[in-house]
Design an enzyme around this catalytic site. Structure first.
Site, PDB file in Angstrom:
ATOM      1  CB  CYS A  95      38.898  -6.892  31.548  1.00 17.20           C
ATOM      2  SG  CYS A  95      40.642  -6.690  31.235  1.00 17.20           S
TER       3      CYS A  95
ATOM      4  N   PRO B  30      29.609  -4.602  38.706  1.00 17.16           N
ATOM      5  CG  PRO B  30      27.938  -5.258  40.198  1.00 17.16           C
ATOM      6  CD  PRO B  30      29.134  -5.774  39.454  1.00 17.16           C
TER       7      PRO B  30
ATOM      8  CG  ASP C 186      25.363  -2.315  42.519  1.00 16.83           C
ATOM      9  OD1 ASP C 186      26.542  -2.598  42.261  1.00 16.83           O
ATOM     10  OD2 ASP C 186      24.608  -3.046  43.176  1.00 16.83           O
ATOM     11  CG  LEU C 187      28.700  -2.149  45.659  1.00 21.51           C
ATOM     12  CD1 LEU C 187      29.919  -2.988  45.988  1.00 21.51           C
ATOM     13  CD2 LEU C 187      27.631  -2.324  46.732  1.00 21.51           C
TER      14      LEU C 187
END
Length: 422
Positions: A118, A124, A126-127
């Protein structure tokens, strides 16, 4: 390409069967990578995202056998022979990133294309990557792919998420399930979909403490694969919320069968503020809507607060309210793309950053509108139910990603809605 044609509907009436939750089913399908046995999943929603993830597992070598008539699938991951999730599938759905943790935990290496899905802002990963690195993974991003290796296997550690992430929590819980030692996740997501994942892993030999809290402690098996018993996917709280809004906006009494009211606390609370009343049983919700829809103030936040996935539907409902409603989106940027389409139908909405001001009593008129994402699609359908004339909702491939047979379910309760070819 299909589109939905909606004509102003008289009062709806009857029952709607709620499907299994897509957002629960996706991590549960990915979880099968951790199993040593054939995994049977029941109450599986018949939606595009589920088919996409099953296709991805098949491309990795798994044997997937689905019975859509029975809403079930079996997955045999003992035949997995690939660890690369390629762009052609991952690009269509962000949730494909859910295979990263399980593949890395099982095989010690994987390549996963950066995801698509979507277009509702930057979500992100990145976590996810930072947490896997803390667990001992070496990660590089090259040519659009995440390359991850864990030469000595993943090791338990203390992980603190900077912000709550549902997919990130699921990914790391699955990675930690096969890791060596104990992993603690602080600021973990508490959504029912994450809870079910943890409960099934817990029943499959992975001791998990703190389920339903913001701190999860996962005791990994040290690489031993899991024996996962057959299970059923929990009901879809967002689908249920959408049909409750359909009842409220058309001022119709509807009964949702198979719905779990315990997962819908914030949604039911806001609908009550807007005048609706409910009859609730263990597996059903009946909405008794008000003749006058009251204005409301909504702020989207993480569970158990008001879900961002219900923001668009309530915005459509607020166009018919008595007074001015304020809806603030705190989780995603660019999640008001449905506003311009509702405005084309006559809605009186103004935007200021992440806050929408909705003036009620809008006289909506049917026209051609375009769905911009999954939940925006359903908001346009709701508006079409009360708009004068004919509303044609285009680009409903967004809708098909997450709603099982939406137009058929609405037809069954009296809505004038049809799926047509462009």
């Amino acid at each position: 390409m299909d589109y939905l044609q909606i004509k102003k509907s008289p009062k709806l009436h009857g029952e709607i069967k709620i499907s299994g939750a897509k957002n629960a089913a996706l991590p549960l399908i990915a979880m099968s990578i951790l199993a040593k046995n054939i995994v049977t999943i029941k109450n599986l929603p018949h939606v595009a995202d589920i088919k996409t993830l099953l296709k991805l597992l098949s491309n990795l070598g798994a044997e997937c056998s689905s019975s859509w008539e029975n809403y079930s699938t079996t997955i045999n991951t003992s035949t997995l022979n690939q660890t690369k999730a390629t762009y052609d599938i991952v690009k269509t759905m962000r949730a494909s990133i859910l295979v990263l943790g399980p593949i890395l935990a099982r095989f010690g290496h994987c390549e996963v294309s950066l995801p698509g899905g979507c277009a509702i802002g930057q979500r992100p990963i990145d976590l996810h990557l930072k947490a896997l690195e803390q667990m001992g993974a070496v990660i590089n991003i090259e040519a659009g792919y995440i390359h991850a290796i864990a030469p000595d296997g993943l090791k338990g550690c203390n992980i603190i998420f900077d912000k709550i992430t549902v997919t990130g929590t699921a990914n790391i819980v699955m990675a930690a399930a096969l890791a060596k030692g104990v992993t603690t996740i602080t600021n973990a997501a508490r959504e029912p979909e994450v809870v079910q994942l943890c409960e099934i892993l817990n029943a499959s030999g992975v001791k998990i403490e703190g389920i339903e809290t913001a701190v999860l402690t996962i005791h990994g098996t040290g690489g031993e694969l899991l024996e996962i018993a057959p299970f059923s996917v929990i009901p879809d709280r967002i689908e249920a919320g959408t049909y409750l809004c359909a009842g409220a906006i058309t001022k119709s009494e509807l009964t949702l069968k198979g719905a779990n009211a315990k997962h819908l606390g914030a949604v039911l609370s806001k609908l009550e503020e807007m005048g609706s009343k409910f009859t609730i049983t263990d597996d059903s919700i009946t909405i008794h809507p008000s003749k006058i829809i009251k204005h409301v103030k909504i702020v989207t936040q993480e569970y158990p607060a008001f879900p961002t996935d219900m923001q668009a539907q309530f915005l459509a409902l607020a166009t018919q309210a008595d007074g001015t409603s304020i809806i603030e989106e705190r989780l995603f940027e660019n999640r008001f793309m449905h506003v311009s389409e509702l405005q084309r139908m006559g809605a009186d909405i103004s935007l200021n950053g992440n806050v929408a001001t909705v003036n009620g009593h809008s006289k909506l008129s049917g026209t051609d509108v375009m769905a911009t994402d999954l939940r925006a699609s359903s908001a346009l359908v709701l508006a079409g139910l009360v708009a004068d004339g004919i509303t044609d909702v285009h680009r409903i491939y967004h809708l098909d990603r997450g709603y099982d047979s939406l137009e058929k379910k609405l037809q069954n309760v009296g809505a004038d809605i049809s799926r047509l070819k462009e």
